[in-house]
Design a protein around this motif. Structure first.
Motif, PDB file in Angstrom:
ATOM      1  N   VAL A 274     -33.109  -6.074 -28.696  1.00 49.78           N
ATOM      2  CA  VAL A 274     -34.025  -6.814 -29.480  1.00 49.78           C
ATOM      3  C   VAL A 274     -34.497  -7.770 -29.384  1.00 49.78           C
ATOM      4  CG1 VAL A 274     -36.824  -6.036 -31.368  1.00 49.78           C
ATOM      5  CG2 VAL A 274     -34.531  -4.258 -30.844  1.00 49.78           C
ATOM      6  N   VAL A 275     -35.476  -8.924 -28.792  1.00 52.47           N
ATOM      7  CA  VAL A 275     -35.225  -9.866 -28.847  1.00 52.47           C
ATOM      8  C   VAL A 275     -36.941 -10.279 -29.410  1.00 52.47           C
ATOM      9  CG1 VAL A 275     -36.113 -11.643 -26.646  1.00 52.47           C
ATOM     10  CG2 VAL A 275     -34.277  -9.485 -26.352  1.00 52.47           C
ATOM     11  N   CYS A 276     -36.548 -10.943 -30.300  1.00 52.74           N
ATOM     12  CA  CYS A 276     -38.370 -11.779 -31.167  1.00 52.74           C
ATOM     13  C   CYS A 276     -38.566 -12.958 -30.214  1.00 52.74           C
ATOM     14  CB  CYS A 276     -37.619 -12.153 -32.532  1.00 52.74           C
ATOM     15  SG  CYS A 276     -37.077 -10.745 -33.405  1.00 52.74           S
ATOM     16  N   VAL A 277     -39.573 -13.315 -29.449  1.00 52.88           N
ATOM     17  CA  VAL A 277     -40.154 -13.800 -29.069  1.00 52.88           C
ATOM     18  C   VAL A 277     -40.714 -14.880 -30.420  1.00 52.88           C
ATOM     19  CG1 VAL A 277     -41.857 -15.064 -26.844  1.00 52.88           C
ATOM     20  CG2 VAL A 277     -40.222 -12.767 -26.873  1.00 52.88           C
ATOM     21  N   PRO A 278     -40.201 -16.385 -30.377  1.00 52.99           N
ATOM     22  CA  PRO A 278     -40.750 -17.404 -30.494  1.00 52.99           C
ATOM     23  C   PRO A 278     -42.024 -18.078 -30.516  1.00 52.99           C
ATOM     24  CG  PRO A 278     -38.716 -18.006 -29.683  1.00 52.99           C
ATOM     25  CD  PRO A 278     -38.986 -16.619 -28.686  1.00 52.99           C
ATOM     26  N   GLY A 279     -42.654 -17.923 -31.136  1.00 49.50           N
ATOM     27  CA  GLY A 279     -44.366 -19.028 -30.831  1.00 49.50           C
ATOM     28  C   GLY A 279     -44.234 -20.164 -30.045  1.00 49.50           C
ATOM     29  N   THR A 280     -42.657 -21.086 -30.251  1.00 52.88           N
ATOM     30  CA  THR A 280     -42.652 -21.761 -28.858  1.00 52.88           C
ATOM     31  C   THR A 280     -41.994 -21.393 -27.745  1.00 52.88           C
ATOM     32  OG1 THR A 280     -40.461 -21.637 -29.867  1.00 52.88           O
ATOM     33  CG2 THR A 280     -41.360 -23.200 -31.316  1.00 52.88           C
ATOM     34  N   GLY A 281     -41.793 -20.032 -27.927  1.00 51.52           N
ATOM     35  CA  GLY A 281     -41.830 -19.663 -26.003  1.00 51.52           C
ATOM     36  C   GLY A 281     -42.690 -20.714 -25.088  1.00 51.52           C
ATOM     37  N   PRO A 282     -42.445 -20.481 -23.779  1.00 50.69           N
ATOM     38  CA  PRO A 282     -42.697 -19.157 -23.174  1.00 50.69           C
ATOM     39  C   PRO A 282     -40.888 -18.508 -23.310  1.00 50.69           C
ATOM     40  CG  PRO A 282     -42.702 -20.241 -21.718  1.00 50.69           C
ATOM     41  CD  PRO A 282     -42.701 -21.202 -22.541  1.00 50.69           C
ATOM     42  N   ALA A 283     -41.062 -17.185 -23.292  1.00 47.97           N
ATOM     43  CA  ALA A 283     -39.417 -16.358 -22.868  1.00 47.97           C
ATOM     44  C   ALA A 283     -39.891 -15.595 -21.834  1.00 47.97           C
ATOM     45  CB  ALA A 283     -39.019 -15.441 -24.755  1.00 47.97           C
ATOM     46  N   ARG A 284     -38.421 -15.786 -20.933  1.00 48.32           N
ATOM     47  CA  ARG A 284     -38.085 -15.148 -19.861  1.00 48.32           C
ATOM     48  C   ARG A 284     -36.692 -14.451 -20.350  1.00 48.32           C
ATOM     49  NH1 ARG A 284     -35.326 -15.263 -14.734  1.00 48.32           N
ATOM     50  NH2 ARG A 284     -36.618 -15.341 -13.153  1.00 48.32           N
ATOM     51  N   LEU A 285     -36.615 -12.674 -19.714  1.00 52.26           N
ATOM     52  CA  LEU A 285     -35.827 -11.684 -20.040  1.00 52.26           C
ATOM     53  C   LEU A 285     -36.144 -10.609 -19.647  1.00 52.26           C
ATOM     54  CD1 LEU A 285     -37.195  -9.679 -23.563  1.00 52.26           C
ATOM     55  CD2 LEU A 285     -38.603 -11.537 -22.758  1.00 52.26           C
ATOM     56  N   THR A 286     -34.699 -10.016 -19.563  1.00 50.50           N
ATOM     57  CA  THR A 286     -34.661  -8.698 -18.792  1.00 50.50           C
ATOM     58  C   THR A 286     -35.145  -7.553 -19.592  1.00 50.50           C
ATOM     59  OG1 THR A 286     -33.029 -10.071 -17.357  1.00 50.50           O
ATOM     60  CG2 THR A 286     -33.361  -7.486 -17.174  1.00 50.50           C
ATOM     61  N   LEU A 287     -35.524  -6.585 -19.584  1.00 54.27           N
ATOM     62  CA  LEU A 287     -35.604  -5.538 -20.149  1.00 54.27           C
ATOM     63  C   LEU A 287     -35.032  -4.211 -19.558  1.00 54.27           C
ATOM     64  CD1 LEU A 287     -39.888  -5.948 -21.784  1.00 54.27           C
ATOM     65  CD2 LEU A 287     -37.675  -6.171 -22.834  1.00 54.27           C
ATOM     66  N   GLU A 288     -34.841  -3.461 -19.915  1.00 52.27           N
ATOM     67  CA  GLU A 288     -33.878  -1.968 -19.559  1.00 52.27           C
ATOM     68  C   GLU A 288     -35.035  -1.354 -19.773  1.00 52.27           C
ATOM     69  OE1 GLU A 288     -29.849  -1.283 -18.708  1.00 52.27           O
ATOM     70  OE2 GLU A 288     -30.026   0.022 -20.670  1.00 52.27           O
ATOM     71  N   SER A 289     -34.947   0.186 -19.129  1.00 52.03           N
ATOM     72  CA  SER A 289     -36.362   0.982 -18.648  1.00 52.03           C
ATOM     73  C   SER A 289     -35.816   1.731 -19.958  1.00 52.03           C
ATOM     74  CB  SER A 289     -35.895   1.913 -17.565  1.00 52.03           C
ATOM     75  OG  SER A 289     -36.359   1.603 -16.712  1.00 52.03           O
ATOM     76  N   LEU A 290     -36.619   2.263 -20.867  1.00 47.20           N
ATOM     77  CA  LEU A 290     -36.394   2.502 -21.993  1.00 47.20           C
ATOM     78  C   LEU A 290     -35.474   3.713 -21.902  1.00 47.20           C
ATOM     79  CD1 LEU A 290     -37.256   2.244 -25.112  1.00 47.20           C
ATOM     80  CD2 LEU A 290     -38.682   4.476 -24.247  1.00 47.20           C
ATOM     81  N   GLY A 291     -35.515   4.792 -21.360  1.00 50.87           N
ATOM     82  CA  GLY A 291     -34.939   5.831 -21.385  1.00 50.87           C
ATOM     83  C   GLY A 291     -33.481   5.662 -20.409  1.00 50.87           C
ATOM     84  N   ALA A 292     -33.094   4.476 -19.758  1.00 50.53           N
ATOM     85  CA  ALA A 292     -31.757   4.083 -19.615  1.00 50.53           C
ATOM     86  C   ALA A 292     -30.933   4.656 -20.350  1.00 50.53           C
ATOM     87  CB  ALA A 292     -31.340   2.902 -18.554  1.00 50.53           C
ATOM     88  N   ALA A 293     -30.124   5.480 -20.053  1.00 50.29           N
ATOM     89  CA  ALA A 293     -28.746   5.705 -21.606  1.00 50.29           C
ATOM     90  C   ALA A 293     -27.369   4.865 -20.355  1.00 50.29           C
ATOM     91  CB  ALA A 293     -28.783   6.882 -21.432  1.00 50.29           C
ATOM     92  N   PRO A 294     -26.445   4.895 -21.741  1.00 49.22           N
ATOM     93  CA  PRO A 294     -25.298   4.585 -21.524  1.00 49.22           C
ATOM     94  C   PRO A 294     -24.887   5.078 -19.789  1.00 49.22           C
ATOM     95  CG  PRO A 294     -25.626   4.471 -24.184  1.00 49.22           C
ATOM     96  CD  PRO A 294     -26.667   5.524 -23.178  1.00 49.22           C
ATOM     97  N   GLY A 295     -24.331   4.343 -19.136  1.00 47.51           N
ATOM     98  CA  GLY A 295     -23.308   5.348 -17.922  1.00 47.51           C
ATOM     99  C   GLY A 295     -24.577   5.456 -17.321  1.00 47.51           C
ATOM    100  N   THR A 296     -24.477   5.576 -16.014  1.00 45.29           N
ATOM    101  CA  THR A 296     -24.778   5.679 -14.385  1.00 45.29           C
ATOM    102  C   THR A 296     -25.236   6.993 -14.664  1.00 45.29           C
ATOM    103  OG1 THR A 296     -24.164   3.325 -13.637  1.00 45.29           O
ATOM    104  CG2 THR A 296     -25.524   4.700 -12.352  1.00 45.29           C
ATOM    105  N   PRO A 297     -26.422   7.341 -14.515  1.00 40.54           N
ATOM    106  CA  PRO A 297     -26.531   9.044 -13.940  1.00 40.54           C
ATOM    107  C   PRO A 297     -25.569   9.423 -12.171  1.00 40.54           C
ATOM    108  CG  PRO A 297     -28.549   8.570 -14.867  1.00 40.54           C
ATOM    109  CD  PRO A 297     -27.415   7.059 -14.610  1.00 40.54           C
ATOM    110  N   ALA A 298     -25.052  10.280 -11.618  1.00 38.95           N
ATOM    111  CA  ALA A 298     -24.618  10.576 -11.071  1.00 38.95           C
ATOM    112  C   ALA A 298     -25.459  10.859  -9.639  1.00 38.95           C
ATOM    113  CB  ALA A 298     -23.896  11.681 -10.812  1.00 38.95           C
ATOM    114  N   THR A 299     -26.695  10.695  -9.891  1.00 40.88           N
ATOM    115  CA  THR A 299     -28.035  10.707  -9.046  1.00 40.88           C
ATOM    116  C   THR A 299     -28.356   9.424  -8.381  1.00 40.88           C
ATOM    117  OG1 THR A 299     -29.195  11.484 -10.262  1.00 40.88           O
ATOM    118  CG2 THR A 299     -28.207  13.167  -8.684  1.00 40.88           C
TER     119      THR A 299
END
Length: 425
Positions: A274-299
């Protein structure tokens, strides 16, 4: 519980129960709750007295925390006025393993719900019609139902072995109303086998039932609120707050995975995700898809929406007040969201002082002038709510801007969040 709508939608509301009286679902249990320290993040809203508060600085120990394996018993109740046309095994298959699978995916494997269905019907002492089942159930009738259900089953079930109790009624009995399915929270616990039973899931679903209905009800057992809007007269649209975007809004949603905020509350996301964005931003970040689970599906392949580690950043938060925040998460067609209408960065408001059923979470529509997925969405105006790659969106009333720059080779989302009065660079 069914709604009077042409399109099938979520049918549930929580209620607070005592033997003599019931408190409305949007109220809080009057007995004192025990707080267990939880999130220490500066953007974790404080838990309030609101029923199913979205605050997550502490965990309400009156509820089981789904960060370990929990055991659920399914007790099947028949009635003198009907001969069951289904078997307990058939009704079990209506809900499991679908319910357990949903939570396994939503929790990234951190939580296991183990079902223990009874194999035989247990006869209630009175006809089904005697209990007058309905959505807004009369407290006296509901109390009688619970007393009788516990009385007839106590000799055959050791309730001390279970964390969750499902009382499943014969769906074909004449007095059984599927609109009455709900979680009953007990001000004064029932007592059986030396253990307190603080809440019961009363299941009155048809066969086959609504999709994911038991997962929704089980969410209440873990202190999650109802996110739908119930019209005053029972008519109108129920899904205006969050649309398809969380199971607690609609079990029929195209993207029913639990919000990242809820996963953080339940202990399935670490503070480092969880990234808390400060009021002094801007903040640049990388968000992973919510449903992406540990490990990579075979497909999955690099660049596909299913690709990801499941351990990256899942949630960005901007505090907007003592009891409010803006949340940003990436929703892709993966995990519980494989049928999603649109992919992108979803923005929503969270209030920790708003009780269940009053809009504690509200999705912000990044495309208010359009609608999508009319055939499948529970609320098409919000089906295309996410901010898509290449788009920039300023949250109304907050002067916070989010820009989705692109997708990474692993399928994550590069995002820039600029709080109020900060230059976007």
């Amino acid at each position: 519980m069914p709604r009077p709508l042409p399109r099938p939608r979520l049918r549930s509301t929580a209620a607070v129960f005592t033997v003599l009286s019931a408190v409305a679902a949007t109220s809080f249990i009057t007995a004192p709750s025990i707080a267990e320290p939880f999130a220490a993040s500066p953007c974790a809203l404080n838990r309030t007295d609101a029923h199913h508060s979205e605050g997550l600085d502490t965990w309400n120990a009156a509820y089981p925390k789904p960060t370990r394996a929990l055991d659920a018993v399914m007790v099947f109740l028949s009635f003198p006025d009907a001969a069951p046309r289904t078997t307990p095994a058939e009704l079990t298959a209506d809900h499991f393993p679908a319910t357990s699978d949903f939570f396994a995916r939503a929790s990234y494997g951190r939580f296991t719900l183990r079902a223990h269905p009874q194999r035989r019907w247990i006869r209630m002492p009175r006809p089904s019609t005697a209990y007058a089942m309905q959505r807004d159930w009369n407290p006296a009738h509901r109390a009688a139902y619970l007393r009788d259900a516990l009385s007839v089953s106590d000799g055959r079930v050791d309730f001390s072995r279970y964390d969750v109790v499902y009382f499943v009624a014969d769906p074909d009995a004449p007095g059984v109303d599927s609109d009455a399915t709900k979680v009953v929270n007990l001000d004064t616990p029932l007592r059986a086998d030396g253990t307190d039973i603080r809440r019961v899931v009363t299941v009155f679903e048809r066969h086959p039932p609504d999709r994911l209905v038991l997962a929704h009800e089980t969410g209440h057992v873990f202190d999650l609120p109802d996110l739908y809007h119930r019209p005053v007269d029972g008519r109108g649209d129920w899904d205006t707050h969050v649309g398809d975007w969380d199971l607690m809004g609609s079990q029929f949603g195209l993207a029913p995975d639990l919000f990242a905020w809820h996963k953080w509350k339940l202990g399935w996301l670490d503070d480092r995700q969880v990234v808390c964005v400060p009021g002094t931003g801007p903040a640049r970040l990388t968000l992973e898809s919510l449903g992406a689970a540990p490990g990579t599906p075979a497909t999955a392949t690099a660049g596909s929406p299913a690709f990801g580690t499941g351990r990256g950043t899942k949630l960005a938060v901007v505090r907007t007040g003592p009891d409010s925040a803006l949340a940003f998460e990436a929703r892709g067609a993966v995990g519980n969201d494989t049928s999603t209408c649109r992919q992108g960065v979803l923005v929503y408001r969270v209030r920790s002082d708003a009780p269940s059923g009053t809009g504690p979470v509200r999705v912000v529509d990044a495309h208010p002038g359009s609608e999508s997925c009319w055939r499948g969405s529970v609320y098409p105006p919000l089906a295309d709510a996410p901010v898509e790659p290449g788009e920039s969106f300023t949250v109304p009333g907050e002067r916070v801007t989010v820009k989705v720059e692109d997708r990474t080779p692993t399928g994550a989302w590069t995002v820039r969040i600029t709080p109020a009065d900060q230059p976007e660079v």
